[in-house]
Design a protein around this motif. Structure first.
Motif, mmCIF file in Angstrom:
data_model
loop_
_atom_site.group_PDB
_atom_site.id
_atom_site.type_symbol
_atom_site.label_atom_id
_atom_site.label_comp_id
_atom_site.label_asym_id
_atom_site.label_seq_id
_atom_site.Cartn_x
_atom_site.Cartn_y
_atom_site.Cartn_z
ATOM 1 N N UNK A 188 43.732 37.265 44.185
ATOM 2 C CA UNK A 188 43.569 35.819 44.304
ATOM 3 C C UNK A 188 44.548 35.053 43.424
ATOM 4 N N UNK A 189 45.687 35.659 43.096
ATOM 5 C CA UNK A 189 46.732 34.955 42.373
ATOM 6 C C UNK A 189 46.710 35.150 40.881
ATOM 7 N N UNK A 190 45.657 35.748 40.313
ATOM 8 C CA UNK A 190 45.566 35.998 38.879
ATOM 9 C C UNK A 190 45.856 37.474 38.635
ATOM 10 N N UNK A 191 46.952 37.735 37.943
ATOM 11 C CA UNK A 191 47.445 39.095 37.695
ATOM 12 C C UNK A 191 47.798 39.824 38.984
ATOM 13 N N UNK B 114 56.833 36.130 45.628
ATOM 14 C CA UNK B 114 55.435 36.013 45.231
ATOM 15 C C UNK B 114 55.378 35.846 43.711
ATOM 16 N N UNK B 115 54.454 35.014 43.250
ATOM 17 C CA UNK B 115 54.324 34.723 41.821
ATOM 18 C C UNK B 115 52.863 34.857 41.430
ATOM 19 N N UNK B 116 52.585 35.717 40.435
ATOM 20 C CA UNK B 116 51.212 35.896 39.957
ATOM 21 C C UNK B 116 51.057 35.239 38.589
ATOM 22 N N UNK B 117 49.890 34.640 38.358
ATOM 23 C CA UNK B 117 49.621 33.896 37.128
ATOM 24 C C UNK B 117 48.923 34.779 36.105
ATOM 25 N N UNK B 118 49.092 34.420 34.845
ATOM 26 C CA UNK B 118 48.432 35.150 33.761
ATOM 27 C C UNK B 118 47.212 34.370 33.296
ATOM 28 N N UNK B 119 46.107 35.027 33.211
ATOM 29 C CA UNK B 119 44.884 34.390 32.713
ATOM 30 C C UNK B 119 44.088 35.455 31.969
ATOM 31 N N UNK B 120 44.305 35.544 30.670
ATOM 32 C CA UNK B 120 43.700 36.623 29.888
ATOM 33 C C UNK B 120 42.190 36.492 29.803
ATOM 34 N N UNK B 121 41.650 35.273 30.020
ATOM 35 C CA UNK B 121 40.214 35.048 29.859
ATOM 36 C C UNK B 121 39.424 35.331 31.131
ATOM 37 N N UNK B 122 40.125 35.743 32.210
ATOM 38 C CA UNK B 122 39.431 35.967 33.476
ATOM 39 C C UNK B 122 38.574 37.219 33.387
ATOM 40 N N UNK B 123 37.306 37.098 33.755
ATOM 41 C CA UNK B 123 36.405 38.251 33.731
ATOM 42 C C UNK B 123 35.680 38.388 35.056
ATOM 43 N N UNK B 124 36.251 37.833 36.104
ATOM 44 C CA UNK B 124 35.579 37.895 37.404
ATOM 45 C C UNK B 124 35.415 39.334 37.862
ATOM 46 N N UNK B 125 34.323 39.597 38.513
ATOM 47 C CA UNK B 125 34.053 40.943 39.015
ATOM 48 C C UNK B 125 34.276 41.038 40.521
ATOM 49 N N UNK B 126 34.995 40.069 41.093
ATOM 50 C CA UNK B 126 35.251 40.064 42.531
ATOM 51 C C UNK B 126 36.494 40.885 42.826
ATOM 52 N N UNK B 127 36.381 41.826 43.760
ATOM 53 C CA UNK B 127 37.530 42.646 44.132
ATOM 54 C C UNK B 127 38.467 41.856 45.022
#
Length: 746
Positions: free
Chosen positions: A163-166, A147-160
């Protein structure tokens, strides 16, 4: 009137019983709850008779409020026990790595679940990675998931959720009793572990305030297993189920369930009780049989039948009559009495028969409606409406899209274990025979994620339209079952992997067949990439997904992870999926799958054909555990011929072998842009195959006259003239009498 009255009484009289309270699930006299958690037998708290054996003992820690139960044999907190699906959910510690790179073995290694009746459920758990980076899940020396998770420091989604980010999560292919995790971080901290499927939904991973280090415990669902000797006192119905394990093995477990209209604990004496209000049916049947017995008694009564206490019927003996008339009247009354009770018995029997028939008809009707609604529910959930919409556009393109569940159950003998052809990460494949006599392969998929239904149906439609001699044909599917069923043409000679690596194979493949199979697979992949109306990436090319038919022609199979893309699209950005050993390193690092990723996987298959070695081997050390790396290093050190399969060396010419090896090296280039396209690969293989055929034709006209001292004199004859030619060789194979049998050209 009496028989009608009795019949109506049986139908409408209210039962004089009370609905039983829910029975205790623990042994009598034993504690059935610890805090808010129910502890049913075979688990138990307290003395030895409260649980089956020490493996099922539970301790109740009173220092917490409310108290917490712990599984004594594993020292893990118990969150829930389910008798219905035979699982126990425990709280498991998480190991987090906060270095740049490491390899940590976590949870349940060799001293974990081995030797216990517990397995980590592949149905209820997912491999989860928190943080930024890649993680690999292994078991018993084998790599089984990644499994590979991506880094996206600008993500501010409030969805629990994940989904692959962090964060990323993926299913596991087997039940496990041990596992290890290797992680490569791309940020501060990274953690890889198995957790219950529902757990991640409670966290907003992309929240900047979320911390990987804050997660120290996660729930894990364990499947507990029984041997048949463990349930001798089963008070219900016994069943056995096989769970797949790594290495193409399985374990059979037994379970016990309460019967219809009963609930409770079937592992306890009198543990199954009627608690859902159907006891009136039993009372009605009892009253019916009691009345019939009384009627039989009254039929033989030498007097009158009259009502007794509690509504029962009793026979009253008549006093003897002395006069002839009274005797005759008495005899006449007796005959009328017999006639009355015989009529009553017949009427009640007929009424009871109609009642039973009516109840049975009502039951079958309700069951039929329930099954119909259940099939409609599965059909909609599995994307049936979307499939109908897409196939209605071009009905002639699909030979037969939909099979019924009943048809496929009959074809596979209700998915008999003896019909299993193989198991994989996408599902289990069964051999079946349709009513028209066709032999097919029925793939029982794992549960499809509803978010991927559109892609799944899209692939069903696309693969139904594919028509290539070297691609396994998809005949159709069934969507009215809990999981989708896919129906493929049956390929009789198994996988290419088996023919390459099974040393006991009675018919080993020749070099000529190796070259032809490589050419056919290359042509099929070129067709998928370049010749279809919408390009298709296979995404899981490996020798186990290449089948051989009765004439040993190659058939590319298993499109479970395949994806179609727009013509102007160059890549897919997805969570990393595939099989280690065949996985494109560039894809693993970037999560971007291109057509060149399929080229890399095909390059590994070429090396398998050349060397006869497996793509991942624990006998090789370091980086060379990977066959691709082992091959490239051997080429750099000019010792390729040392790793080639002896049969390939014996049958192939140096020019052919080096041509295929050079092609494989180009396919395995770490940079995708420097790899050839599949169309170029297919064309080059066809050219090598043609030169192989021409070489075979010329060599058939050679007459060998001598081969000694590293040189061979041969006479070339075309029927009109002859000439002598001297050829040099790097090896000579001689017979027992010293005469040369085979010389390999330099």
């Amino acid at each position: 009137m009496v028989p009608l009255f009795l019949f109506l009484w049986l139908m409408i009289a209210p039962p004089s019983i009370a609905v039983a309270a829910a029975p205790s699930l623990a042994q009598p006299g034993c504690q059935d709850y610890c805090g808010n958690v129910s502890i049913p037998y075979p688990f138990g708290i307290g003395s030895n008779n409260c649980y089956l054996d020490q493996r099922y003992a539970v301790t109740c820690n009173q220092s917490f409020h409310p108290p917490r139960p712990y599984l004594a044999s594993l020292s893990l907190e118990v969150l829930e026990v389910s008798l219905t699906i035979q699982t126990i959910t425990v709280n498991n510690p998480v190991v987090t790595d906060c270095r740049s790179s490491t390899s940590n073995e976590v949870l349940m290694t060799s001293n974990g679940l081995e030797g216990t009746p517990y397995l980590i459920s592949d149905v209820n758990n997912k491999f989860t990675v928190l943080g930024c980076g890649n993680a690999i899940l292994g078991s018993d020396g084998m790599v089984i998931a990644g499994c590979s998770s991506l880094c996206n420091q600008n993500s501010t989604t409030q969805v629990s959720g994940c989904y692959g980010i962090k964060c990323c999560e993926t299913t596991i292919p087997f039940y496990l009793n041990m596992y290890s995790v290797s992680v490569a971080t791309q940020g501060d901290c990274l953690s890889g572990f198995l957790a219950a499927e529902y757990w991640i939904q409670g966290y907003n991973i992309s929240d900047p305030l979320f911390s990987v280090e804050s997660i120290d415990m996660v729930p894990v669902v364990l499947q507990w297993t029984f041997e048949e000797v463990d349930i001798p006192g089963c008070m219900g119905d016994t069943y056995n189920t096989s769970y797949p394990l790594p290495g193409n093995t399985s374990i059979t477990t037994w379970s016990c369930e309460c019967g219809w209209a009963e609930e409770g604990n079937p592992y306890l004496a009198n543990g199954c009780q009627d608690t859902i209000g159907l006891a009136w049916l039993k009372v009605t049947y009892f009253n019916l049989f009691r009345v019939l017995l009384v009627v039989e008694e009254c039929a033989n009564c030498k007097g009158q039948c009259s009502s007794g206490k509690n509504g029962s019927l009793v026979c009253l003996t008549r006093p003897n009559k002395s006069s002839k008339k009274e005797v005759i009247l008495g005899h006449t009354e007796l005959d009328l009495g017999h006639f009355f009770w015989i009529s009553a018995g017949v009427s009640i029997s007929m009424g009871a028969l109609f009642l039973i028939i009516g109840i049975f008809w009502l039951y079958k009707t309700v069951l039929r409606i329930k099954n119909k609604k259940r099939k409609e529910k599965f059909f909609k959930r599995n994307g049936g409406l979307l499939l109908q919409q897409q196939t209605s556009v071009d009905k002639g393109s699909v030979e037969k899209t939909h099979f019924s569940a009943k048809e496929l159950e009959k074809a596979t003998d209700n998915f008999n274990e003896n019909r299993i052809l193989g198991r994989g990460g996408q599902g289990t494949v069964y051999k079946g025979m349709l009513t028209d006599g066709r032999i097919v392969a029925v793939k029982k998929s794992k549960i499809v994620d509803e978010s991927q239904l559109e892609q799944f149906i899209n692939e069903v439609v696309i693969l139904s339209q594919l028509n290539h001699r070297n691609v396994v044909k998809l005949l159709g599917c069934c969507l009215e079952t809990e999981v989708p069923l896919l129906v493929y043409e049956f390929i009789s000679n198994g996988t290419l992997f088996k023919h390459i690596h099974d040393q006991s194979n009675e018919f080993p493949l020749s070099w000529e067949m190796h070259l032809r199979i490589a050419t056919e697979v290359g042509g099929a992949l070129a067709y998928l990439h370049s010749s279809t109306s919408i390009p298709i990436y296979h995404r899981d090319i490996k020798s186990t997904n290449i089948l051989l038919d009765d004439k040993y022609r190659a058939k590319v199979s298993d499109f479970g992870t395949s994806r179609s893309i727009a013509i102007d699209q160059t890549h897919l950005t997805t969570l990393v999926k595939g099989t280690f050993g065949y996985l494109d390193p560039e894809y693993f690092q970037s999560s971007q799958f291109t057509e060149k990723s399929d080229v890399y996987s095909f390059g590994v298959v070429l090396v398998e054909l050349l060397t006869g070695k497996k793509p991942i081997s624990m006998t090789r050390t370091g980086e060379q555990r990977s066959l691709a790396t082992h091959f490239l290093l051997s080429e750099e050190e000019n010792r390729l011929f040392e790793i080639f399969d002896p049969r390939v060396l014996k049958e192939g010419t140096k020019e052919e072998l080096m041509a295929v090896a050079n092609l494989a090296r180009r396919c395995l280039n770490l940079s995708g842009k420097n790899r050839p396209t599949m169309k170029e690969v297919a064309t080059e293989l066809e050219g090598i195959g043609r030169s192989n055929n021409q070489s075979s034709t010329v060599q058939s006209n050679f007459q060998e006259v001598a081969c000694a001292g590293g040189a061979e004199s041969v006479v070339l004859s075309d029927g009109n003239s002859t000439s002598m030619e001297l050829k040099f060789y790097n090896s000579i194979t001689s017979s027992s009498d010293g005469q040369p049998l085979l010389c390999n050209t330099i």
